[in-house]
Design an enzyme around this catalytic site. Structure first.
Site, PDB file in Angstrom:
ATOM      1  N   MET A 241       0.892  -1.602  -0.240  1.00 57.87           N
ATOM      2  CA  MET A 241       0.283  -0.122  -0.529  1.00 57.87           C
ATOM      3  C   MET A 241       0.746   1.427   0.333  1.00 57.87           C
ATOM      4  O   MET A 241       1.039   2.460   1.053  1.00 57.87           O
ATOM      5  CB  MET A 241      -1.005  -0.135   1.320  1.00 57.87           C
ATOM      6  CG  MET A 241      -1.662  -1.430   1.475  1.00 57.87           C
ATOM      7  SD  MET A 241      -3.240   0.342   0.569  1.00 57.87           S
ATOM      8  CE  MET A 241      -4.662  -1.232   1.201  1.00 57.87           C
ATOM      9  N   HIS A 242       1.582   1.392  -1.288  1.00 57.83           N
ATOM     10  CA  HIS A 242       2.191   2.797  -1.301  1.00 57.83           C
ATOM     11  C   HIS A 242       1.826   4.449  -0.993  1.00 57.83           C
ATOM     12  O   HIS A 242       2.604   4.616   0.629  1.00 57.83           O
ATOM     13  CB  HIS A 242       3.339   3.123  -2.145  1.00 57.83           C
ATOM     14  CG  HIS A 242       3.524   1.895  -3.066  1.00 57.83           C
ATOM     15  ND1 HIS A 242       5.075   1.022  -2.495  1.00 57.83           N
ATOM     16  CD2 HIS A 242       3.225   1.156  -4.386  1.00 57.83           C
ATOM     17  CE1 HIS A 242       5.398   0.273  -3.262  1.00 57.83           C
ATOM     18  NE2 HIS A 242       4.057  -0.237  -4.476  1.00 57.83           N
ATOM     19  N   ASP A 243       0.855   3.838  -1.122  1.00 56.85           N
ATOM     20  CA  ASP A 243       0.588   5.478  -1.379  1.00 56.85           C
ATOM     21  C   ASP A 243      -0.495   6.074   0.285  1.00 56.85           C
ATOM     22  O   ASP A 243      -0.056   7.534   0.250  1.00 56.85           O
ATOM     23  CB  ASP A 243       0.177   5.924  -3.261  1.00 56.85           C
ATOM     24  CG  ASP A 243       0.181   5.984  -3.995  1.00 56.85           C
ATOM     25  OD1 ASP A 243       1.743   6.617  -3.665  1.00 56.85           O
ATOM     26  OD2 ASP A 243      -0.882   5.873  -5.270  1.00 56.85           O
TER      27      ASP A 243
END
Ligand code: BDR
Ligand code: CA
Length: 312
Positions: A241-243
């Site tokens: 879940m980067h952003d």
């Protein structure tokens, strides 16, 4: 008072989750506007996705500004191999209930950040940095209107995810990233070293889906698309879940580990284009230009995302 926030994004699956968490956090974050930029998919698709997401969430009050169609100097690259042709995996959002503003994102940023009658804004950048870098080139004085920048991009320990030595957002527009990194305003950079610690494991996916609202269903369906691809490409159980890490950082910085560093972006070499040279050891006298996030408390950050999505 919620802090004024502008989110610059390229939705993109994890971008949508970041937007959900931000829009659910009304006490802390006043999302003034959402800007889009070419990145994961072309900018028209990104804009359509934001408008669809706002329709899904019933938040058509938030203005949307469509931004740069291509990077500053390099040829465009997209990440539809991860996010699907429509940028949302197999998921369809409801039809847009509003349109993007007629003013484009660069002009909006210049106008908003130059307006001394408004409080300085926090800029969250979760796609290529083309919009802000172009605005800074056209109107360097707008830095006074920036309280801080929180940016997802880059890697040190983890190398890269689009090439062996570059992370996608920086690789997609390295000249823009270098401009923003030298913008002279407080900058927090959350790269793969941290975001790859926030995985969508099966138990977390079940907890996300169990929330049971329209947002959680959409988020779970989209993340399942990326999970399947991560399994095929990387052999890992659970995509990152980067952003959403940028929003979680604004909400709960204590859940992250960060250090001041000097960062430079490789813009010349074809082999290492977009590499972030993160100087942990102060190898020269130049001052730090960023707060580099290299770790996070994974269970607590994920729980925070769930708690916010449950509010939608
Ligand atoms: C970044 O690249 C994009 O594909 C994601 O949305 C994220 O912003 C991760 O490298
Ligand atoms: Ca993104």
């Amino acid at each position: 008072m919620p802090r004024p926030v502008i989110i610059d994004c390229d939705p993109g699956i994890d971008d949508c989750v970041a937007l959900m968490v931000a829009l659910a956090s009304r006490n802390e974050l006043g999302v003034e506007a959402i800007c889009t930029v070419a990145g994961n998919v072309n900018v028209a698709t990104c804009t359509r996705n934001v408008l669809g997401l706002l329709a899904l969430l019933g938040r058509v009050d938030v203005p949307v500004y469509s931004g740069c169609e291509r990077p500053m100097s390099v040829n465009p690259v997209f990440a539809d191999h991860i996010h699907g042709e429509n940028g949302l995996g197999s998921v369809c959002f409801p039809a847009a209930q509003t349109s993007a503003a007629t003013e484009d994102a660069v002009d909006y940023l210049i106008r908003r950040l130059a307006d001394s009658g408004q409080p300085p804004a926090t800029l969250v950048i979760v796609g290529p940095s083309t919009n802000l870098a172009t605005a800074l080139q056209k109107a360097p004085d707008i830095t006074a209107g920036i309280e801080q920048i929180v940016l997802m991009g880059g890697a040190r320990r983890e190398g890269g995810n689009i090439t062996p030595s570059a992370e996608f957002n920086i690789y997609a527009d390295p000249h823009a990233a270098q401009t923003v990194f030298h913008g002279g305003r407080p900058l927090t950079v959350i790269g793969l070293d941290a975001t790859l610690q926030l995985r969508c494991s099966p138990d977390r996916m079940a907890a996300l889906r169990a929330i049971g609202n329209a947002a959680s269903k959409a988020a779970a369906d989209m993340m399942e698309h990326v999970n399947a691809i991560y399994g095929e490409i990387y052999g890992t159980a659970g995509a990152a879940m980067h952003d959403p890490c940028t929003i979680a950082w604004l909400l709960a910085p204590d859940l992250f580990h960060a250090r001041p560093v000097r960062i430079e972006v490789e813009t010349a070499s074809a082999l290492t284009r977009g590499h972030t040279a993160v100087d942990y050891h102060h190898t020269d006298d130049r001052p730090a230009n960023a707060n580099w996030v290299d770790g996070l408390e994974s269970d607590k950050v994920f729980a925070l995302l769930l708690e916010r999505i449950a509010r939608l």
